[in-house]
Design an enzyme around this catalytic site. Structure first.
Site, mmCIF file in Angstrom:
data_model
loop_
_atom_site.group_PDB
_atom_site.id
_atom_site.type_symbol
_atom_site.label_atom_id
_atom_site.label_comp_id
_atom_site.label_asym_id
_atom_site.label_seq_id
_atom_site.Cartn_x
_atom_site.Cartn_y
_atom_site.Cartn_z
ATOM 1 N N SER A 42 0.806 -1.230 0.000
ATOM 2 C CA SER A 42 0.000 0.000 0.000
ATOM 3 C C SER A 42 0.835 1.274 0.000
ATOM 4 C CB SER A 42 -0.944 0.017 1.210
ATOM 5 O OG SER A 42 -0.227 0.194 2.414
ATOM 6 N N LYS A 119 0.826 4.564 6.877
ATOM 7 C CA LYS A 119 0.329 5.392 5.771
ATOM 8 C C LYS A 119 0.988 6.766 5.849
ATOM 9 C CE LYS A 119 -2.862 2.212 4.794
ATOM 10 N NZ LYS A 119 -2.772 1.359 3.589
#
Length: 279
Positions: A42, A119
């Site tokens: 990701s 993230k």
């Protein structure tokens, strides 16, 4: 002293040494740095599957989330940070708290499952965040984008989770070139970083306007079409807004990297990524 007494004494000293070592390691991990393996794609190409890094817990101060989680499935051990420090959860504040900056790469606890996620911090409290045709908008302004050479990797299953690669050039055979568009994105505070995409019309490429509440943050993965993040509702998969108290720390530097399913496969080590700064 009898031989039996000597053996018992030796065992006691060994146990004490192990206990002290565990206590020191626990204190070090709680207060300073936490190891983290990258399990999914990701955050490509900033972070690759198999990158190993230490999370700087001092960057934002300490909350219940700073306490370690100990998970060893092979022996059925599953002790969560809430088991240690759940009494401190709920105030959404921190001891010696520091303010995260837009563009930081952050490890945090998923607000629903408690799983550790990594993230990039995109939206600060009060910001308005939206995606339009794959372009990030912050407070009504599109971020600057510069096209770069495409990101190319061999198609296949990656990491211990055997995660399949996703390609802009469609379904390709094992080992064939898997291509993704790559651009440099520059955030309003000047932080520039690489992002990947396989389409500008994916599930997260056109969104409503998200207004970030006070005391919470908005996160996105750099691999925009392969990231469950704040663009998606807060469920077991989507992240939604992340409270301040759920931040664990900032990722600053990759220490080690392996492209294989196990770090023991030395022929898969990526020496060019050792000690690489995270941008």
């Amino acid at each position: 002293m009898s031989e039996q007494t000597s053996v018992v004494g030796s065992v006691i000293e060994t146990v004490k040494t192990v206990v002290y070592a565990l206590l020191i390691a626990g204190i070090f991990r709680t207060l300073f740095f936490q190891p983290f393996w990258i399990p999914s794609g990701s955050m490509k190409d900033t972070l690759l599957v198999g990158d190993f890094l230490f999370v700087n817990k001092m960057a934002y101060g300490y909350s219940y989330a700073s306490c370690p989680s100990i998970k060893i499935p092979a022996v059925g051990l599953d002790i969560d940070a809430e088991d240690f420090c759940g009494f401190a959860k709920g105030g959404n504040d921190r001891l010696w708290g520091g303010d995260p900056e837009r563009g930081d790469v952050v490890v945090f606890r998923h607000p629903v499952t408690g799983t550790d996620f990594i993230k990039r911090l995109i939206g600060l409290p009060g910001d308005r965040v939206q995606m339009i045709n794959g372009v990030l908008q912050i407070n009504g302004e599109a971020v600057a984008l510069v096209d770069e050479d495409p990101f190319i990797e061999p198609f296949g299953l990656q990491g211990p989770q055997n995660s399949p690669t996703r390609c802009e050039n469609g379904t390709v055979g094992p080992g064939a070139d898997c291509i993704k568009s790559r651009r440099t994105e520059t955030l309003p505070n000047g932080v520039a970083h690489s992002i990947l995409s396989i389409t500008d019309n994916g599930p997260g490429d056109n969104t409503r306007v998200f207004t970030v509440p006070q005391g919470q943050f908005f996160f996105m993965g750099d691999n925009r079409d392969n990231s469950n993040d704040s663009r998606f509702a807060q469920t077991a998969r989507g992240v939604g807004f992340v409270p301040y108290e759920d931040l664990i720390g900032r990722a600053d530097r990759i220490m080690f990297s392996s492209a294989g399913t196990s770090m023991l496969k030395f022929w898969t080590w990526r020496s060019d990524r050792y000690f690489k700064a995270i941008e």
